[in-house]
Design an enzyme around this catalytic site. Structure first.
Site, short mmCIF file in Angstrom:
data_model
loop_
_atom_site.label_atom_id
_atom_site.label_comp_id
_atom_site.label_asym_id
_atom_site.label_seq_id
_atom_site.Cartn_x
_atom_site.Cartn_y
_atom_site.Cartn_z
N HIS A 171 -23.21 -23.66 -0.49
CA HIS A 171 -24.02 -24.11 0.65
C HIS A 171 -23.19 -25.08 1.50
O HIS A 171 -22.40 -25.86 0.97
CB HIS A 171 -25.29 -24.81 0.15
CG HIS A 171 -26.27 -25.05 1.26
ND1 HIS A 171 -26.12 -26.10 2.13
CD2 HIS A 171 -27.35 -24.36 1.66
CE1 HIS A 171 -27.11 -26.04 3.03
NE2 HIS A 171 -27.86 -25.00 2.76
N GLU A 173 -23.84 -27.76 2.90
CA GLU A 173 -23.96 -29.19 2.60
C GLU A 173 -23.07 -29.57 1.42
O GLU A 173 -22.57 -30.70 1.35
CB GLU A 173 -25.44 -29.53 2.36
CG GLU A 173 -26.20 -29.53 3.68
CD GLU A 173 -27.65 -29.09 3.60
OE1 GLU A 173 -28.22 -29.09 2.49
OE2 GLU A 173 -28.22 -28.74 4.66
N GLU A 241 -25.03 -18.50 6.74
CA GLU A 241 -25.73 -19.66 7.28
C GLU A 241 -24.80 -20.43 8.22
O GLU A 241 -24.02 -21.27 7.76
CB GLU A 241 -26.17 -20.58 6.14
CG GLU A 241 -27.11 -19.94 5.15
CD GLU A 241 -27.94 -21.00 4.43
OE1 GLU A 241 -29.15 -21.00 4.60
OE2 GLU A 241 -27.36 -21.85 3.73
N SER A 287 -32.51 -22.58 10.28
CA SER A 287 -33.69 -22.79 11.13
C SER A 287 -34.59 -21.57 11.23
O SER A 287 -35.23 -21.34 12.27
CB SER A 287 -33.26 -23.29 12.52
OG SER A 287 -32.65 -24.56 12.41
#
Ligand code: PGA
Length: 331
Positions: A171, A173, A241, A287
């Site tokens: 991911h 993050e 993403e 989103s």
């Protein structure tokens, strides 16, 4: 109702279609995005790639991150990334998890969708005990090898022991805030898969990389690190993403997402195998919400979603899961 659903399900055995090139123009790529975000296309001119839609089941994952309710979620993102001042302060609690689980248990979810949620580690057990078995549990991370003296880490073995079936790896993050690199993430994927923990393998470019026309390069580099480590793709879902779309409310247009999904599928076809390219789900994250999911789902190479903020609201998450119906219409 049930028979209508099952007849639709039988039509939806996979959207395997061949097309010489993406069916959209550069002008179309920019349509709709300019009002919210001016972003260049992934690369100019658009590469001619084969659109080969996947044959896998629609897949929707809810990534609850380090938050337990919608307000915490945006608090975290806006504080850490300084995008906006935060007005609301609420802590995630066991109560908010209970409410979310109750809402999910009450939701009517279409049959032909794989649905998973990914609670914070400390709540996995309680969620596993109380959530309908219709929804599988994922972890948000796992240790790179067998468990041992690694303070603060959680091993694949432990995750499996408490009933996790999946783990999210790579991911953005974890890549860009925690500092995990491509090779480390690839090793994590290999270890998780070796222990039969399925992997949601995330890739995606930062805003400056997109603006520099490097979207495909970045995604392919990240894919290569996964491919170098993964020998069996049966238990892998790829999540595209774009970092600029995560938690920002700036969703990629359906055409922008489709463009990258096609390119990634094409990369897998050439670098892994045509069979893996066809059978591996490529889901979009960034989103996604109840309002935009249907248009995204209609895209041929979007096989589902990884959802952050909107997954913290049970009814909205259910709407996103059920956007599979938009895909059936297109099929
Ligand atoms: P978002 O997060 O839906 O809040 O943008 C997606 C993700 O990080 O997986």
């Amino acid at each position: 109702m049930a028979s209508a659903a099952s007849s639709l399900a039988s039509q939806f055995s996979g959207l395997r279609r061949e097309a010489a090139k993406p069916s959209f123009s550069t002008a179309h790529l920019f349509h709709g995005v300019q009002s919210q975000l001016r972003l260049p296309s992934a690369r100019r001119p658009i590469r001619s790639v084969v659109a080969m839609a996947g044959t896998g089941k629609f897949f929707v994952g809810g990534n609850w991150k380090c938050a337990c309710n919608h307000d915490d979620y945006y608090l975290g993102i806006y504080n850490d990334f300084c995008l906006k001042p935060v007005q609301i302060l609420q802590n995630g609690t066991k109560d908010s998890i209970r409410k979310l689980v109750a809402d999910l248990n009450d939701s009517k979810l279409e049959n032909d969708v794989d649905v998973i949620v990914s609670p914070p580690y400390v709540y996995i057990d309680v969620v596993k005990q109380s959530l309908t078995e219709r929804i599988e549990i994922s972890a948000q991370n796992s240790w790179v090898g067998k468990g041992g003296a690694f303070t603060g880490e959680i091993s694949v073995e432990q995750l499996k022991d408490i009933g996790c079936k999946w783990v999210i790896l790579g991911h953005s993050e974890r890549r860009h805030i925690i500092g995990e690199d491509d090779q480390f993430i690839g090793k994590k994927a290999a270890y998780a898969l070796s222990q039969n923990l399925k992997v949601i393998a995330c890739i995606g470019e930062k805003l400056e990389e997109r603006e520099a026309g490097r979207t495909f390069d970045v995604c392919f580099e990240q894919m290569k690190a996964f491919a170098d480590s993964i020998s069996n793709w049966k238990d892998v879902v790829i999540a595209y993403e774009p970092v600029w779309a995560i938690g920002t409310g700036k969703v990629a247009t359906p055409e922008q997402a489709q463009e990258v999904h096609v390119a990634v599928r094409d990369w897998v076809k050439k670098n892994v195998s045509p069979e893996v390219a066809s059978s591996t789900r490529i889901i979009y994250g960034g989103s996604v919400n109840g309002g935009n999911c249907s248009e995204l789902a209609k895209q041929e190479d979007i096989d589902g979603f990884l959802v952050g903020g909107a997954s913290l609201k049970g009814p909205e998450f259910a709407t996103i899961v059920n956007s599979v119906t938009a895909k059936k219409v297109t099929a």
